[in-house]
Scaffold this motif. Sequence first.
Motif, short mmCIF file in Angstrom:
data_model
loop_
_atom_site.label_atom_id
_atom_site.label_comp_id
_atom_site.label_asym_id
_atom_site.label_seq_id
_atom_site.Cartn_x
_atom_site.Cartn_y
_atom_site.Cartn_z
N PRO A 272 -74.40 46.60 -26.30
CA PRO A 272 -73.23 47.23 -26.93
C PRO A 272 -72.59 48.32 -26.08
CG PRO A 272 -75.14 47.21 -28.41
CD PRO A 272 -75.63 46.93 -27.04
N PHE A 273 -73.29 48.79 -25.04
CA PHE A 273 -72.83 49.98 -24.33
C PHE A 273 -72.35 49.70 -22.91
CE2 PHE A 273 -76.23 51.21 -27.31
CZ PHE A 273 -75.48 51.99 -28.19
N LEU A 274 -72.33 48.43 -22.48
CA LEU A 274 -71.92 48.13 -21.12
C LEU A 274 -70.41 48.19 -20.95
CD1 LEU A 274 -74.34 45.25 -20.06
CD2 LEU A 274 -74.43 47.65 -19.45
N GLY A 275 -69.67 47.96 -22.04
CA GLY A 275 -68.22 48.03 -21.96
C GLY A 275 -67.61 46.71 -21.50
N GLY A 276 -66.68 46.19 -22.29
CA GLY A 276 -66.00 44.96 -21.93
C GLY A 276 -66.75 43.72 -22.37
N ALA A 277 -66.00 42.64 -22.51
CA ALA A 277 -66.59 41.39 -22.97
C ALA A 277 -67.58 40.82 -21.97
CB ALA A 277 -65.49 40.37 -23.25
N ALA A 278 -67.30 40.98 -20.65
CA ALA A 278 -68.19 40.42 -19.63
C ALA A 278 -69.58 41.06 -19.69
CB ALA A 278 -67.59 40.60 -18.25
N GLY A 279 -69.64 42.38 -19.81
CA GLY A 279 -70.91 43.06 -19.91
C GLY A 279 -71.67 42.70 -21.17
N PHE A 280 -70.93 42.57 -22.26
CA PHE A 280 -71.55 42.17 -23.53
C PHE A 280 -72.17 40.79 -23.40
CE2 PHE A 280 -71.80 40.73 -27.90
CZ PHE A 280 -72.10 41.88 -28.61
N LEU A 281 -71.45 39.87 -22.77
CA LEU A 281 -71.97 38.51 -22.60
C LEU A 281 -73.19 38.49 -21.68
CD1 LEU A 281 -68.61 36.54 -22.24
CD2 LEU A 281 -70.27 36.28 -24.09
N ALA A 282 -73.15 39.29 -20.61
CA ALA A 282 -74.27 39.30 -19.66
C ALA A 282 -75.54 39.84 -20.30
CB ALA A 282 -73.90 40.14 -18.43
N ALA A 283 -75.43 40.94 -21.05
CA ALA A 283 -76.61 41.50 -21.71
C ALA A 283 -77.09 40.56 -22.81
CB ALA A 283 -76.29 42.87 -22.27
N SER A 284 -76.16 39.91 -23.50
CA SER A 284 -76.57 38.92 -24.50
C SER A 284 -77.36 37.79 -23.85
CB SER A 284 -75.34 38.35 -25.22
OG SER A 284 -74.67 39.35 -25.96
N ALA A 285 -76.93 37.38 -22.65
CA ALA A 285 -77.63 36.31 -21.94
C ALA A 285 -79.05 36.72 -21.59
CB ALA A 285 -76.87 35.92 -20.68
N LEU A 286 -79.27 38.00 -21.26
CA LEU A 286 -80.62 38.48 -20.97
C LEU A 286 -81.51 38.35 -22.20
CD1 LEU A 286 -82.72 39.93 -19.20
CD2 LEU A 286 -81.71 42.10 -19.96
N ALA A 287 -81.00 38.81 -23.34
CA ALA A 287 -81.78 38.68 -24.58
C ALA A 287 -82.02 37.22 -24.92
CB ALA A 287 -81.07 39.38 -25.72
N LEU A 288 -81.00 36.39 -24.75
CA LEU A 288 -81.12 34.98 -25.11
C LEU A 288 -82.06 34.24 -24.16
CD1 LEU A 288 -77.37 34.41 -25.97
CD2 LEU A 288 -79.27 34.39 -27.60
N MET A 289 -82.19 34.71 -22.93
CA MET A 289 -83.17 34.12 -22.02
C MET A 289 -84.57 34.29 -22.58
SD MET A 289 -83.95 35.05 -18.03
CE MET A 289 -84.35 36.75 -18.44
N GLY A 290 -84.87 35.50 -23.08
CA GLY A 290 -86.17 35.73 -23.69
C GLY A 290 -86.40 34.86 -24.91
N ILE A 291 -85.33 34.68 -25.70
CA ILE A 291 -85.44 33.82 -26.88
C ILE A 291 -85.68 32.37 -26.46
CG2 ILE A 291 -84.24 32.95 -28.91
CD1 ILE A 291 -82.74 35.61 -29.03
N ALA A 292 -85.02 31.95 -25.39
CA ALA A 292 -85.08 30.55 -24.96
C ALA A 292 -86.50 30.13 -24.59
CB ALA A 292 -84.14 30.31 -23.78
N VAL A 293 -87.16 30.93 -23.74
CA VAL A 293 -88.50 30.54 -23.32
C VAL A 293 -89.48 30.63 -24.49
CG1 VAL A 293 -88.13 31.13 -20.90
CG2 VAL A 293 -88.96 32.89 -22.47
N SER A 294 -89.27 31.59 -25.38
CA SER A 294 -90.15 31.70 -26.55
C SER A 294 -89.94 30.54 -27.50
CB SER A 294 -89.90 33.03 -27.26
OG SER A 294 -90.12 34.13 -26.40
N ASN A 295 -88.69 30.10 -27.67
CA ASN A 295 -88.40 28.93 -28.50
C ASN A 295 -89.22 27.74 -28.07
OD1 ASN A 295 -86.50 29.70 -30.46
ND2 ASN A 295 -84.77 29.43 -29.07
#
Length: 417
Positions: free
Chosen positions: A114-137
């Motif tokens: 939420p604090f990176l600023g801009g849509a690109a930063g939001f998407l990139a940090a979301s991808a980091l979290a989703l990477m962790g979810i992906a391997v755990s899935n």
Amino acid sequence: MRHDETPTLSPAAAPVRTPPAPTPSPWVLRIVTIGLVLTALNLRPAITSLGPLLEEVRDGLHMSGGVAGLLTSVPPLCFALFGFMAPRLARRFGPSAVVCAGMAAIAAGLLIRPFLGGAAGFLAASALALMGIAVSNVLMPVIVKRWFPDRVGTVTGLYSMALALGTALAAALTVPMTNALGGSWRTGLAVWAVLAAVAVVPWVPFLKDRAKTAGPGAGAPAAPVLRITRSRTSWALACFFGLQATAAYITMGWMPQIFRDSGIPAGTAGVLLAVTMAMGVPLAFVIPRVASRLRTQGPIVLVLSGCGLLGYAGLYLAPAGGAWLWALLLGIANCAFPLALTMIGMRSRSGAGVVRLSAFAQSTGYLLSIPGPLLVGVLYQHSGGWGLPLALMAGLLVPQTVAGVLAGRDRTIEDEC
């Protein structure tokens, strides 16, 4: 030789007996169970916490409808890309160590996005979290199969129930917590990093003990490599998984907006999404247990698809008037996810087969699900209403039902490969 004499086998002809795998202690199994539950609680808040605040995030980051649709497509894209990495990472570091790292990635991504600023930063940090979810899935069914081979349905139901609970809590509590913490959507989204940080702890004891992390049977001889793409059941399960994921991420990403456009307040829309997700709490425990007792799972697929069709029809005809009923029906339909996880464990006879099938079905399935949420966003923006998106969602239930019936047949991938 007389009939009462016992034949003597030569050493070459004697059968090779594999020593039984050591039985893990009850305390170890309890720690693994706690780890599974805490991990499952963190596999959806990164997504469902966003839905009730999507309008605020769009305004704060100046997103168009198309970019918002892309945002709802990022989860399946990350699950597809990073899910393929899970088996290789698990072989090198052990499944539990990979899940531990995955929880840390979720915590970091949710904290900073939420604090990176801009849509690109939001998407990139979301991808980091989703990477962790992906391997755990991908590795959840693997850990269940290895540590609890005689209780696959029960333990799958337990962590599926926890997954549904985490999904529902994030949808219901994000708006109230945002208001309680000062009204900033940034703080309301970042607070979910705390839950992910807690989920790191149970896996820490398994970081250095890869043999123990692999669970019972880790010392067994390696199984022959399966040509997974030659199995019709693998492809049917991948298609079923992908289509149910499409419906789930469209629901999580857009259902609150459907209710808000019909005049329902944002807080109530979040609660309605929570009701949809909360239906998975009891059903995610019941459905795997029932499915594991049936030879074929086709009848369950038909019931879930019928509820989905009724829910979409209700959202089109009377989104506000029957909102609670439609939320309940779509919640039942979303329980195709724990059913798919259960079938992954049932369609292979070995732990190695489950690893490959889980990675193939989930990664391929999530890859197939990528266009759905994005297309819904585009149709919504250009049509100005929800008629076309809902028609698309209902239409996708037809191939989902066919694939689910085929995947639910009583056979294993080893037989087909």
